[in-house]
Design a protein around this motif. Structure first.
Motif, PDB file in Angstrom:
ATOM      1  N   GLU A 133     -14.956  -9.121   7.643  1.00  0.00           N
ATOM      2  CA  GLU A 133     -14.725 -10.397   7.476  1.00  0.00           C
ATOM      3  C   GLU A 133     -13.830 -10.765   6.561  1.00  0.00           C
ATOM      4  N   ARG A 134     -13.359 -11.940   6.210  1.00  0.00           N
ATOM      5  CA  ARG A 134     -11.949 -12.190   5.393  1.00  0.00           C
ATOM      6  C   ARG A 134     -13.196 -13.093   4.733  1.00  0.00           C
ATOM      7  N   ASP A 175     -12.657  -7.171   4.540  1.00  0.00           N
ATOM      8  CA  ASP A 175     -10.803  -6.506   4.198  1.00  0.00           C
ATOM      9  C   ASP A 175     -10.213  -6.869   3.370  1.00  0.00           C
ATOM     10  N   ALA A 178      -5.752 -10.495  -0.248  1.00  0.00           N
ATOM     11  CA  ALA A 178      -7.460 -11.489  -1.155  1.00  0.00           C
ATOM     12  C   ALA A 178      -6.991 -11.257  -2.511  1.00  0.00           C
ATOM     13  N   ASP A 225      -8.325 -15.972  -0.417  1.00  0.00           N
ATOM     14  CA  ASP A 225      -6.948 -15.798   0.252  1.00  0.00           C
ATOM     15  C   ASP A 225      -5.388 -15.642  -0.891  1.00  0.00           C
TER      16      ASP A 225
END
Length: 159
Positions: free
Chosen positions: A126-127, A19, A23, A132
């Motif tokens: 998934e991050r 995802d 980001a 971030d």
């Protein structure tokens, strides 16, 4: 989610879904580039929500210069759509002129929004922690969706 005619059917078990929401574009792209070079198949969703750090006017001017550079028939060609901008950024981090780089690039999919096959398979995206936005020390940024609209792309469905 917009389904494009060129979207090929995907086996959800073969693909890692990442995802891109909140980001940082460059950080996420470098992580994705390393992983696809290792042979992993990656689908990046919500590319329109990825961010580019910096002041909005500066970023817009830089991308407009890239788009207007060169010959309209011969290139270089720079996309205006968020998913294609993401792919272009990742491509710049690959050894594109080698067979290895081109094969790796084929293992990347980028989507605006969340595609139907991800929702149907109930895949938890998934991050990437190192990409971030919370790591930013300032609040100057623009999303890929906003940049695309500034460059002349009209988001489908008024997203």
């Amino acid at each position: 989610m917009v389904e494009y005619a060129h979207s090929k059917p995907v086996d959800p078990e073969e693909w890692t879904v990442i995802d891109a929401e909140n980001a940082v574009l460059g950080r996420l792209a470098s992580v994705v580039a390393k992983r696809i070079l290792k042979g992993e198949r990656i689908a990046v969703i919500n590319t329109e929500k990825a961010i580019i750090t910096g002041k909005k006017n500066t970023i817009k001017e830089e991308w407009l210069q890239k788009i207007q550079r060169g010959d309209p028939k011969k290139g270089p060609f720079y996309p205006r759509r968020p998913d294609l901008i993401f792919r272009r950024v990742v491509r710049g981090m690959l050894p594109w002129k080698t067979k290895r780089g081109r094969e790796a690039f084929k293992r990347l999919r980028a989507y605006i929004g969340t595609p139907r096959w991800v929702e149907e398979a109930n895949i938890e995206p998934e991050r990437v922690a190192e990409a971030d936005m919370s790591r930013l020390g300032h609040l100057w940024y623009v999303t890929l969706g906003e940049l695309s609209e500034e460059l002349g792309y009209q988001m489908p469905g008024g997203q």
